[in-house]
Design a protein around this motif. Structure first.
Motif, PDB file in Angstrom:
ATOM      1  N   ALA A  55       0.818  -1.213   0.000  1.00  0.00           N
ATOM      2  CA  ALA A  55       0.000   0.000   0.000  1.00  0.00           C
ATOM      3  C   ALA A  55       0.852   1.264   0.000  1.00  0.00           C
ATOM      4  O   ALA A  55       0.451   2.301  -0.510  1.00  0.00           O
ATOM      5  CB  ALA A  55      -0.926   0.013   1.211  1.00  0.00           C
ATOM      6  N   ILE A  81      -2.255   5.929  -0.540  1.00  0.00           N
ATOM      7  CA  ILE A  81      -1.960   4.706  -1.290  1.00  0.00           C
ATOM      8  C   ILE A  81      -1.101   5.072  -2.492  1.00  0.00           C
ATOM      9  O   ILE A  81      -1.423   5.988  -3.249  1.00  0.00           O
ATOM     10  CB  ILE A  81      -3.259   4.024  -1.768  1.00  0.00           C
ATOM     11  CG1 ILE A  81      -4.167   3.673  -0.594  1.00  0.00           C
ATOM     12  CG2 ILE A  81      -2.958   2.804  -2.619  1.00  0.00           C
ATOM     13  CD1 ILE A  81      -3.639   2.620   0.337  1.00  0.00           C
ATOM     14  N   GLY A  97      -0.598   0.357  -6.000  1.00  0.00           N
ATOM     15  CA  GLY A  97      -1.590  -0.059  -5.015  1.00  0.00           C
ATOM     16  C   GLY A  97      -2.980   0.436  -5.323  1.00  0.00           C
ATOM     17  O   GLY A  97      -3.963  -0.076  -4.799  1.00  0.00           O
ATOM     18  N   ASN A  98      -3.093   1.434  -6.194  1.00  0.00           N
ATOM     19  CA  ASN A  98      -4.400   1.957  -6.582  1.00  0.00           C
ATOM     20  C   ASN A  98      -5.037   1.169  -7.719  1.00  0.00           C
ATOM     21  O   ASN A  98      -6.127   1.502  -8.170  1.00  0.00           O
ATOM     22  CB  ASN A  98      -4.296   3.436  -6.958  1.00  0.00           C
ATOM     23  CG  ASN A  98      -3.351   3.705  -8.112  1.00  0.00           C
ATOM     24  OD1 ASN A  98      -2.339   3.024  -8.264  1.00  0.00           O
ATOM     25  ND2 ASN A  98      -3.654   4.709  -8.905  1.00  0.00           N
ATOM     26  N   THR A 124      -3.962  -5.061  -2.607  1.00  0.00           N
ATOM     27  CA  THR A 124      -3.158  -4.025  -1.973  1.00  0.00           C
ATOM     28  C   THR A 124      -3.119  -4.282  -0.471  1.00  0.00           C
ATOM     29  O   THR A 124      -4.163  -4.438   0.164  1.00  0.00           O
ATOM     30  CB  THR A 124      -3.744  -2.634  -2.283  1.00  0.00           C
ATOM     31  OG1 THR A 124      -3.841  -2.492  -3.708  1.00  0.00           O
ATOM     32  CG2 THR A 124      -2.872  -1.527  -1.724  1.00  0.00           C
ATOM     33  N   GLY A 153      -1.826  -3.428   3.454  1.00  0.00           N
ATOM     34  CA  GLY A 153      -1.360  -2.524   4.496  1.00  0.00           C
ATOM     35  C   GLY A 153      -0.710  -3.328   5.614  1.00  0.00           C
ATOM     36  O   GLY A 153      -0.697  -4.560   5.589  1.00  0.00           O
ATOM     37  N   ARG A 198      -3.270   4.572   3.897  1.00  0.00           N
ATOM     38  CA  ARG A 198      -4.700   4.342   3.969  1.00  0.00           C
ATOM     39  C   ARG A 198      -5.373   5.000   2.778  1.00  0.00           C
ATOM     40  O   ARG A 198      -4.887   5.977   2.246  1.00  0.00           O
ATOM     41  CB  ARG A 198      -5.267   4.955   5.251  1.00  0.00           C
ATOM     42  CG  ARG A 198      -4.755   4.296   6.513  1.00  0.00           C
ATOM     43  CD  ARG A 198      -4.869   5.256   7.687  1.00  0.00           C
ATOM     44  NE  ARG A 198      -4.602   4.640   8.974  1.00  0.00           N
ATOM     45  CZ  ARG A 198      -3.401   4.373   9.446  1.00  0.00           C
ATOM     46  NH1 ARG A 198      -2.337   4.656   8.734  1.00  0.00           N
ATOM     47  NH2 ARG A 198      -3.237   3.814  10.623  1.00  0.00           N
ATOM     48  N   THR A 205      -8.065   5.987  -2.402  1.00  0.00           N
ATOM     49  CA  THR A 205      -6.993   6.401  -3.315  1.00  0.00           C
ATOM     50  C   THR A 205      -7.205   7.862  -3.697  1.00  0.00           C
ATOM     51  O   THR A 205      -8.335   8.359  -3.734  1.00  0.00           O
ATOM     52  CB  THR A 205      -6.945   5.524  -4.570  1.00  0.00           C
ATOM     53  OG1 THR A 205      -8.194   5.617  -5.268  1.00  0.00           O
ATOM     54  CG2 THR A 205      -6.651   4.071  -4.218  1.00  0.00           C
ATOM     55  N   LYS A 249      -8.995   1.280  -0.474  1.00  0.00           N
ATOM     56  CA  LYS A 249      -7.732   0.545  -0.387  1.00  0.00           C
ATOM     57  C   LYS A 249      -7.105   0.838   0.958  1.00  0.00           C
ATOM     58  O   LYS A 249      -7.386   1.890   1.537  1.00  0.00           O
ATOM     59  CB  LYS A 249      -6.767   0.975  -1.510  1.00  0.00           C
ATOM     60  CG  LYS A 249      -7.192   0.606  -2.909  1.00  0.00           C
ATOM     61  CD  LYS A 249      -6.964  -0.848  -3.172  1.00  0.00           C
ATOM     62  CE  LYS A 249      -7.262  -1.219  -4.625  1.00  0.00           C
ATOM     63  NZ  LYS A 249      -6.775  -2.520  -4.960  1.00  0.00           N
ATOM     64  N   PRO A 250      -6.276   0.040   1.554  1.00  0.00           N
ATOM     65  CA  PRO A 250      -5.829  -1.253   1.062  1.00  0.00           C
ATOM     66  C   PRO A 250      -6.953  -2.291   1.154  1.00  0.00           C
ATOM     67  O   PRO A 250      -7.940  -2.082   1.859  1.00  0.00           O
ATOM     68  CB  PRO A 250      -4.677  -1.625   2.003  1.00  0.00           C
ATOM     69  CG  PRO A 250      -4.981  -0.905   3.263  1.00  0.00           C
ATOM     70  CD  PRO A 250      -5.685   0.362   2.862  1.00  0.00           C
ATOM     71  N   THR A 262       4.932  -1.826   4.549  1.00  0.00           N
ATOM     72  CA  THR A 262       3.912  -2.522   3.764  1.00  0.00           C
ATOM     73  C   THR A 262       4.531  -3.521   2.785  1.00  0.00           C
ATOM     74  O   THR A 262       3.872  -4.485   2.404  1.00  0.00           O
ATOM     75  CB  THR A 262       2.989  -1.534   3.030  1.00  0.00           C
ATOM     76  OG1 THR A 262       3.753  -0.717   2.143  1.00  0.00           O
ATOM     77  CG2 THR A 262       2.237  -0.644   4.022  1.00  0.00           C
TER      78      THR A 262
END
Length: 169
Positions: free
Chosen positions: A28, A45, A49-50, A56, A58, A79, A82, A89-90, A133
Motif C-alpha cells: 500500500a 496509497i 496499489g491503486n 493491496t 497494508g 490508507r 486512493t 484501499k488497502p 507494507t
C-alpha cells in the motif's frame, strides 16, 4: 499518484497481468502518517496499489503476540481512499511491523541501522528487523502461494485472481 488509475502505466500493467490470470500483490505504501500535522493521513496509497484488481496490502502491528485482539494498523501504513479515484484501499492488512529476516552483515541497510539487527540465525548468518507494507505484501504473497497450491491439490484448479482476492478479503 499523479493521475487516475486508468492512465497510470503501472496500474495498466497490473490490470493486464490480472486479466492474464496472474495474482498481483502490492504494498500500500508507507505514507499513513503525516509528520507535519502529527496525525494519521489518508489518501496515501501509492501506485500500483491503486490498481482495482491488485491485492493491496497494508501493515498491522502484532505486538509480538499470537492473539489478533491487540493488533493495530501501523501508523505509517498508507490508507485510502486512493487519491484520484476514491477506491477503497488497502484491500487487506497483514503483519509487517518488525519482521525478522536474514541479512548480510556487510550490507548497507544492516550497517546503517545497527539498532535493527536481530539475533544470528547461525554462525556467520545475520538477521535484521524490518517494517513496512512491503514486508506485509511478502506475507500475503506467501499466503497466496499456499492458497493456490492447496486449491490445485484439492480441486484440480486454481481460483481466478479476483476470486482469490475476494477470499482474502
Amino acid at each position: 499518484i499523479y493521475d487516475n488509475a486508468g492512465n497510470d502505466p503501472l496500474v495498466k500493467a497490473v490490470e493486464t497481468a490480472v486479466r492474464s490470470g496472474i495474482v498481483v500483490v502490492v504494498a500500500a505504501g508507507n505514507y499513513g502518517f503525516n509528520p507535519i500535522t502529527n496525525s494519521t493521513g489518508f489518501g496515501g496509497i501509492s501506485s500500483p496499489g491503486n490498481a482495482p484488481s491488485a491485492i493491496t496490502v497494508g501493515t498491522t502491528k502484532t505486538f509480538d503476540t499470537t492473539s489478533r485482539t491487540d493488533d493495530l494498523v501501523a501508523d505509517y501504513s498508507s490508507r485510502g481512499p486512493t487519491w484520484k479515484d476514491g477506491f477503497a484501499k488497502p484491500d487487506i492488512v497483514a503483519p509487517g511491523h518488525r519482521l525478522l529476516g536474514p541479512a548480510v552483515s556487510s550490507q548497507t541497510l544492516y550497517t546503517v541501522l545497527p539498532t535493527m539487527a536481530g539475533p544470528a540465525f547461525a554462525a556467520n548468518r545475520a538477521s535484521i528487523y524490518l517494517s513496512g507494507t512491503s514486508m506485509s505484501a511478502a506475507v500475503v504473497s506467501g499466503t497466496v502461494a499456499l492458497m493456490l497450491e492447496q486449491a490445485k491439490a484439492t480441486f484440480g484448479a486454481r481460483p481466478t485472481p479476483n476470486a482469490l482476492k475476494a477470499m482474502l478479503e
